[in-house]
Scaffold this motif. Sequence first.
Motif, PDB file in Angstrom:
ATOM      1  N   VAL A  93      -6.295   3.533  -2.199  1.00 20.53           N
ATOM      2  CA  VAL A  93      -5.284   2.484  -2.057  1.00 20.53           C
ATOM      3  C   VAL A  93      -5.472   1.725  -0.747  1.00 20.53           C
ATOM      4  CG1 VAL A  93      -2.828   2.032  -1.717  1.00 20.53           C
ATOM      5  CG2 VAL A  93      -3.587   3.597  -3.534  1.00 20.53           C
ATOM      6  N   PHE A  94      -5.617   2.499   0.332  1.00 19.19           N
ATOM      7  CA  PHE A  94      -5.705   1.788   1.618  1.00 19.19           C
ATOM      8  C   PHE A  94      -7.071   1.165   1.857  1.00 19.19           C
ATOM      9  CE2 PHE A  94      -1.657   3.827   2.325  1.00 19.19           C
ATOM     10  CZ  PHE A  94      -0.961   2.757   2.882  1.00 19.19           C
ATOM     11  N   PHE A  95      -8.084   1.647   1.117  1.00 21.24           N
ATOM     12  CA  PHE A  95      -9.363   0.932   1.132  1.00 21.24           C
ATOM     13  C   PHE A  95      -9.151  -0.466   0.561  1.00 21.24           C
ATOM     14  CE2 PHE A  95     -13.067  -0.500  -1.310  1.00 21.24           C
ATOM     15  CZ  PHE A  95     -14.000  -0.595  -0.280  1.00 21.24           C
ATOM     16  N   LEU A  96      -8.401  -0.537  -0.536  1.00 21.99           N
ATOM     17  CA  LEU A  96      -8.146  -1.843  -1.162  1.00 21.99           C
ATOM     18  C   LEU A  96      -7.273  -2.722  -0.264  1.00 21.99           C
ATOM     19  CD1 LEU A  96      -7.675  -0.711  -4.868  1.00 21.99           C
ATOM     20  CD2 LEU A  96      -9.608  -1.950  -3.865  1.00 21.99           C
ATOM     21  N   VAL A  97      -6.282  -2.091   0.395  1.00 22.71           N
ATOM     22  CA  VAL A  97      -5.448  -2.860   1.335  1.00 22.71           C
ATOM     23  C   VAL A  97      -6.323  -3.454   2.443  1.00 22.71           C
ATOM     24  CG1 VAL A  97      -3.686  -2.652   3.139  1.00 22.71           C
ATOM     25  CG2 VAL A  97      -3.309  -1.615   0.887  1.00 22.71           C
ATOM     26  N   GLY A  98      -7.192  -2.624   3.000  1.00 19.50           N
ATOM     27  CA  GLY A  98      -8.094  -3.083   4.061  1.00 19.50           C
ATOM     28  C   GLY A  98      -8.971  -4.220   3.573  1.00 19.50           C
ATOM     29  N   GLY A 105       0.826  -1.206   0.000  1.00 20.20           N
ATOM     30  CA  GLY A 105       0.000   0.000   0.000  1.00 20.20           C
ATOM     31  C   GLY A 105       0.858   1.253   0.000  1.00 20.20           C
ATOM     32  N   TRP A 106       1.869   1.297   0.868  1.00 19.14           N
ATOM     33  CA  TRP A 106       2.765   2.455   0.930  1.00 19.14           C
ATOM     34  C   TRP A 106       3.494   2.663  -0.397  1.00 19.14           C
ATOM     35  CZ3 TRP A 106       2.010   5.983   4.237  1.00 19.14           C
ATOM     36  CH2 TRP A 106       1.587   5.680   5.547  1.00 19.14           C
ATOM     37  N   LEU A 107       3.936   1.571  -1.023  1.00 22.56           N
ATOM     38  CA  LEU A 107       4.659   1.672  -2.289  1.00 22.56           C
ATOM     39  C   LEU A 107       3.748   2.206  -3.385  1.00 22.56           C
ATOM     40  CD1 LEU A 107       6.703  -1.674  -2.161  1.00 22.56           C
ATOM     41  CD2 LEU A 107       7.515   0.679  -1.734  1.00 22.56           C
ATOM     42  N   VAL A 108       2.537   1.668  -3.455  1.00 22.36           N
ATOM     43  CA  VAL A 108       1.617   2.054  -4.532  1.00 22.36           C
ATOM     44  C   VAL A 108       1.174   3.504  -4.383  1.00 22.36           C
ATOM     45  CG1 VAL A 108      -0.669   1.630  -5.519  1.00 22.36           C
ATOM     46  CG2 VAL A 108       0.843  -0.291  -4.984  1.00 22.36           C
TER      47      VAL A 108
END
Lengths: 253, 224
Positions: free
Chosen positions: B189-194, B176-179
């Motif tokens: 992005v972090f919605f998708l990570v979650g 997530g941090w990289l993307v």
Amino acid sequence: MTSNRSKNGTGMIEFRGVNKWFGTLNVLRDITLSVEPREVVVVCGPSGSGKSTLIRCINGLETIRDGDLVVDGQRLGDPATNMTRLRTEIGFVFQSFNLYPHKTALENVTLAPIHVRKIPRAEAEKAGRELLAKVGLADKVNAYPAQLSGGQQQRVAIARCLGMRPKIMLFDEPTSALDPEMISEVLDVMVAVAEEGMTMMVVTHEMGFARKVAQRVVFMDAGAIVESGTPDEFFSHPKTDRSRAFLSKILRH
Amino acid sequence: MIWQQLQSIAGSYPLALRGLGMTVMLSLISLVLGTLIGFGLGILRTGGNRLISGAIGAWVDLIRGTPFLVQIFLIFFILPELGIELDAFTAGIIALTNLAACFICEIVVAGIRSVPTGQVEAALASGLSRWQRMRQVVLPQAMRIVLPPLVGQYVLLIKDSSVVSAIGLTDLTRVGWLVVQRVPNGLLVFFLVGLGYFIVCYPLIMLARRLEQRMGAAHGEVQL
């Protein structure tokens, strides 16, 4: 067949000057008592008199403070005595049955023979079925304890002890937790065990049982043995005020 | 705009899969090891030996009372000063396993203590050895109490594994941090990570719920 052997001329169970304290409470006071092989001894007395503690000491569920307790020739508390081994010779029937709830009646009976006595499973199961039939539960072999009545559970518990072919059987108020109509089915099994020559100590107030099979009744009060005699002597001619008072209470109803 | 970002994120799917794989791998290994060690510690903790029991209790309290991030830093940055060099993956596994073992130890202890004394006395009276009492009588009954919170603990473990991204492991969180450096939409992005974590955890949450219902109903037969 239980052995009649007893070392050094002592009894199967031998208390000599045994004392035990819970904190400052002297729960067993200077107990001296000898139980011969094949003898049936009934222990009675008011609640809190130390009856249960007395028999719980015999298989080491409680430890004694001082005095000697010799069971089947082995002195308890002696480093040479293997307590786990000795316990396999002593059956213990609890007031609250304590069947294993996650195991069937048959599994309850065969667990210790298979794992402790190392008897092959098939053989242990055959013996277990016979024992359950003997206590009148041939049709409950695969039932779980929760599916059995109190009287049935206690009979399984007795079969579980018999499965180890013990030399001694101890009963701690085996019918106190039962509904009245189930008491006789358990007592009948206990009478049958007694008549086969088992050495037994039974904590109970069932005087009918005592009259029928006991050679001796021991009356305890406040941690001490107050009186001891044949059932006839004890029930017809109690010698002390305390035993008379106790008998008048339990025989009134 | 969103559409372009989504396409750009979709382009990073090999990286995302690697991250997911790392998260699952870290969780799975430390879950298995943590369960084994946790059960061992729990059994020892309830055993008769006061010294062992006290030592385990102190260690569990220490681990429960300090942040996981601090524990990871200690293992990854401080241990090398004492001459113990660990790669990030090993350090992550050790930290997660230790954390899981401590929590599982407490769960197992609660389960063992829930078994009535009469059960142990019955097993003692028929001459079962300490291990036989544990294996045949105590643990199967304790499992009723242990299983639902145990599975719940696995869910926590999977989520805690995100902390290992702090020592440079490319797990789902670090992906997530990289993307997000390339696609400047942190929310998306972090919605998708979650969502990734949720997809892994949700089946376990369902399992815990089902176990809880089944344990309540059954009359106690749990096969180990």
